[in-house]
Scaffold this active site. Structure first.
Site, PDB file in Angstrom:
ATOM      1  N   HIS A 136     -10.085   0.585   2.367  1.00 26.74           N
ATOM      2  CA  HIS A 136      -9.679   1.914   2.842  1.00 26.74           C
ATOM      3  C   HIS A 136     -10.896   2.737   3.272  1.00 26.74           C
ATOM      4  O   HIS A 136     -10.836   3.445   4.274  1.00 26.74           O
ATOM      5  CB  HIS A 136      -8.922   2.675   1.746  1.00 26.74           C
ATOM      6  CG  HIS A 136      -7.453   2.462   1.764  1.00 26.74           C
ATOM      7  ND1 HIS A 136      -6.633   2.909   2.767  1.00 26.74           N
ATOM      8  CD2 HIS A 136      -6.642   1.829   0.872  1.00 26.74           C
ATOM      9  CE1 HIS A 136      -5.388   2.576   2.500  1.00 26.74           C
ATOM     10  NE2 HIS A 136      -5.366   1.914   1.357  1.00 26.74           N
ATOM     11  N   HIS A 177      -9.104  -3.671  -2.244  1.00 28.93           N
ATOM     12  CA  HIS A 177      -8.128  -2.960  -1.403  1.00 28.93           C
ATOM     13  C   HIS A 177      -8.624  -1.540  -1.120  1.00 28.93           C
ATOM     14  O   HIS A 177      -8.601  -1.074   0.017  1.00 28.93           O
ATOM     15  CB  HIS A 177      -6.766  -2.931  -2.106  1.00 28.93           C
ATOM     16  CG  HIS A 177      -5.702  -2.244  -1.340  1.00 28.93           C
ATOM     17  ND1 HIS A 177      -4.739  -2.927  -0.638  1.00 28.93           N
ATOM     18  CD2 HIS A 177      -5.430  -0.923  -1.158  1.00 28.93           C
ATOM     19  CE1 HIS A 177      -3.922  -2.052  -0.051  1.00 28.93           C
ATOM     20  NE2 HIS A 177      -4.324  -0.827  -0.359  1.00 28.93           N
ATOM     21  N   GLU A 178      -9.106  -0.867  -2.174  1.00 27.00           N
ATOM     22  CA  GLU A 178      -9.582   0.513  -1.992  1.00 27.00           C
ATOM     23  C   GLU A 178     -10.886   0.556  -1.201  1.00 27.00           C
ATOM     24  O   GLU A 178     -11.095   1.468  -0.394  1.00 27.00           O
ATOM     25  CB  GLU A 178      -9.734   1.206  -3.355  1.00 27.00           C
ATOM     26  CG  GLU A 178      -8.481   1.205  -4.214  1.00 27.00           C
ATOM     27  CD  GLU A 178      -7.191   1.558  -3.484  1.00 27.00           C
ATOM     28  OE1 GLU A 178      -7.216   2.321  -2.492  1.00 27.00           O
ATOM     29  OE2 GLU A 178      -6.133   1.058  -3.901  1.00 27.00           O
ATOM     30  N   CYS A 209       0.851  -1.184   0.000  1.00 28.18           N
ATOM     31  CA  CYS A 209       0.000   0.000   0.000  1.00 28.18           C
ATOM     32  C   CYS A 209       0.889   1.236   0.000  1.00 28.18           C
ATOM     33  O   CYS A 209       1.881   1.291   0.734  1.00 28.18           O
ATOM     34  CB  CYS A 209      -0.896  -0.007   1.232  1.00 28.18           C
ATOM     35  SG  CYS A 209      -2.006   1.416   1.347  1.00 28.18           S
TER      36      CYS A 209
END
Length: 136
Positions: free
Chosen positions: A130, A126-127, A85
């Site tokens: 977040h 992954h985003e 990341c």
């Protein structure tokens, strides 16, 4: 406009608020920042550039895709992968899904549904993490 990458763990671990039409400018900021880091980055969430709103961008083939208020509505095919990341040093193991379906608003504020597979699905997940304050 290109923005600095946030590395503050406390900030990144907070859930993002829903985006509104007033946040449309984030699409360009995310695009410019992704482009500036294209050699080491394939996706960003708005909190990574200091804005806690539910907006992400990721590479979808040769193009980038921006999603406002994305929601994961279906997932299948779990697997383990090691990811890095831009906001964190090193890499870590995490579980991702081979195939996902996302509901989101596009830059015209139109509701869309898309199914992603393989690497595009991995980046998107992954985003999405977040946005929930989840760090790998």
């Amino acid at each position: 406009m290109q923005k600095a990458i946030v590395k503050d763990i406390f900030f990144l671990q907070q859930k993002s608020a829903p985006a509104t039409k007033d946040d449309l400018f984030l699409a360009q900021d995310l695009q410019d920042t992704l482009l500036a880091h294209r050699e080491s980055c394939v996706g960003l969430a708005a909190n990574m550039i200091g804005v806690q709103k539910r907006v992400i961008i990721f590479m979808y083939g040769m193009l980038s895709m921006v999603m406002f208020n994305p929601i994961l509505i279906q997932k299948s095919g779990p697997y383990q992968v090691e990811e890095g990341c831009l906001s964190l040093p090193g890499s870590r193991q995490t579980t991702r899904y081979q195939k996902i379906t996302i509901e989101y608003l596009d830059q015209n504020w139109l509701k869309k549904i898309i199914t992603l597979e393989d690497f595009s699905a991995q980046i998107c997940q992954h985003e999405l993490d977040h946005l929930e304050g989840i760090l790998i």
